[in-house]
Design a protein around this motif. Structure first.
Motif, short mmCIF file in Angstrom:
data_model
loop_
_atom_site.label_atom_id
_atom_site.label_comp_id
_atom_site.label_asym_id
_atom_site.label_seq_id
_atom_site.Cartn_x
_atom_site.Cartn_y
_atom_site.Cartn_z
N ASP A 210 -49.20 -28.18 -0.26
CA ASP A 210 -48.35 -27.03 0.02
C ASP A 210 -47.90 -26.97 1.47
O ASP A 210 -46.99 -26.21 1.81
N ARG A 211 -48.52 -27.78 2.32
CA ARG A 211 -48.08 -27.89 3.71
C ARG A 211 -47.06 -29.01 3.90
O ARG A 211 -46.63 -29.28 5.02
N ASP B 274 -45.37 -42.20 0.14
CA ASP B 274 -44.87 -41.87 1.48
C ASP B 274 -43.80 -40.78 1.47
O ASP B 274 -43.18 -40.51 2.49
N ARG B 275 -43.60 -40.16 0.32
CA ARG B 275 -42.61 -39.09 0.22
C ARG B 275 -43.32 -37.74 0.37
O ARG B 275 -44.22 -37.43 -0.40
N PRO B 276 -42.95 -36.92 1.37
CA PRO B 276 -43.64 -35.64 1.52
C PRO B 276 -43.33 -34.68 0.38
O PRO B 276 -42.22 -34.67 -0.16
N TYR B 277 -44.34 -33.91 0.02
CA TYR B 277 -44.12 -32.83 -0.93
C TYR B 277 -43.33 -31.72 -0.24
O TYR B 277 -43.38 -31.57 0.99
N ARG B 278 -42.62 -30.95 -1.03
CA ARG B 278 -42.06 -29.72 -0.48
C ARG B 278 -43.20 -28.76 -0.20
O ARG B 278 -44.18 -28.70 -0.95
N THR B 279 -43.06 -27.98 0.85
CA THR B 279 -44.02 -26.90 1.06
C THR B 279 -43.82 -25.87 -0.04
O THR B 279 -42.78 -25.84 -0.71
N SER B 280 -44.80 -25.00 -0.21
CA SER B 280 -44.68 -23.97 -1.24
C SER B 280 -43.47 -23.08 -0.97
O SER B 280 -42.76 -22.66 -1.90
N ALA B 281 -43.20 -22.80 0.30
CA ALA B 281 -42.05 -21.95 0.64
C ALA B 281 -40.74 -22.66 0.32
O ALA B 281 -39.80 -22.05 -0.20
N GLN B 282 -40.66 -23.95 0.63
CA GLN B 282 -39.44 -24.71 0.33
C GLN B 282 -39.20 -24.79 -1.17
O GLN B 282 -38.07 -24.67 -1.64
N GLN B 283 -40.28 -25.02 -1.94
CA GLN B 283 -40.13 -25.13 -3.39
C GLN B 283 -39.67 -23.81 -3.99
O GLN B 283 -38.79 -23.77 -4.85
#
Length: 257
Positions: free
Chosen positions: A159-160, A220-229
């Motif tokens: 989530d970060r 190597d692909r970052p997750y979206r943060t919870s706020a972005q999602q």
């Protein structure tokens, strides 16, 4: 090998998540649901397509690239099928799962037909099953064995906006070790799907091949943060669409698994 190369190109395009209109909700979504809503059923969350993708492509005379170009969370597979000589969606659903009539494992043929019909009428569901191949509800539950961290630790780092590689590094694992553990995880999910009769052996093999081919890009692909999602999925224009430019930083990141 040409098929794997084609699948990998489509996968990388899906991972890129280029800026543009996001999902309008599928018609099965409950009132007030986010644009990225999906049913919580195990077959959906595990990516167990109820028929062989190769059969879909053969019946419609299309390629995987054609499917990727058509599906945008607004245009359904059923609409594409109608353009290619299959206007009756129920009949097409029956044709898609017909080869599985002799498979007596777990999932009744009538259930497979119903699931196939859902893939024809629900655009986001279809795109999820065909192209979001790393979206598994089981991954957080197996965070310790895959990433070397607890479920809570995995979710916090995800989530970060961390990459899978960085999450694994927090658990003391190398990228090579993570690669092997992810393969083992997805191979186990494939075996479970076949054993339950939710996915055919051929489709399970093809799905695992796609997952294996894209693992280097995935880790190597970052997750979206919870706020972005939440921003990406929840802000809609009056017509049900969404402008991802309103959500800074979402253009190159993954949906949460």
């Amino acid at each position: 090998m040409p098929r794997i190369a084609t699948l990998l190109l489509a996968l990388l395009a899906a991972l890129a998540l280029a800026a543009g209109p996001a999902a309008a909700r599928d018609s099965h979504a409950p009132a007030g649901a986010r644009g990225d809503w999906l049913p919580s059923d195990v077959w959906v969350m595990s990516g167990w397509l109820p028929y062989d993708e190769a059969r879909l492509e053969s019946l419609l005379h299309v390629t995987r690239q054609d499917l990727d170009a058509w599906l945008d969370d607004r245009r359904s597979l059923g609409a594409l099928a109608a353009r290619h000589g299959h206007p009756d969606r129920r009949r097409l659903a029956a044709l898609l799962v017909a080869p599985r009539a002799a498979d007596h494992r777990g999932t009744p043929l009538a259930t497979l037909r119903a699931r196939a019909l859902d893939t024809l009428t629900q655009p986001h569901l279809a795109r999820h099953l065909l192209f979001h191949v790393y979206h598994s509800h089981q991954l957080p539950r197996h965070a310790r064995q895959v990433f070397g961290v607890s479920t809570a630790g995995y979710l916090r780092l995800r989530d970060r906006g961390r990459t899978p590689r960085r999450i694994a590094a927090a658990g003391g694992l190398s990228g090579r070790s993570l690669h092997g553990r992810l393969h083992a995880f997805f191979a186990d999910r494939a075996r479970r799907g076949v054993a339950a009769g939710a996915i055919s052996p051929r489709e399970a093999r093809d799905l695992l091949a796609v997952q294996d081919a894209g693992l280097d890009a995935y880790i190597d692909r970052p997750y979206r943060t919870s706020a972005q999602q939440a921003c990406y999925a929840g802000q809609h224009h009056h017509d049900g669409g969404h402008d991802s430019r309103e959500c800074p930083g979402t253009g190159g990141q993954m949906d949460m698994s």
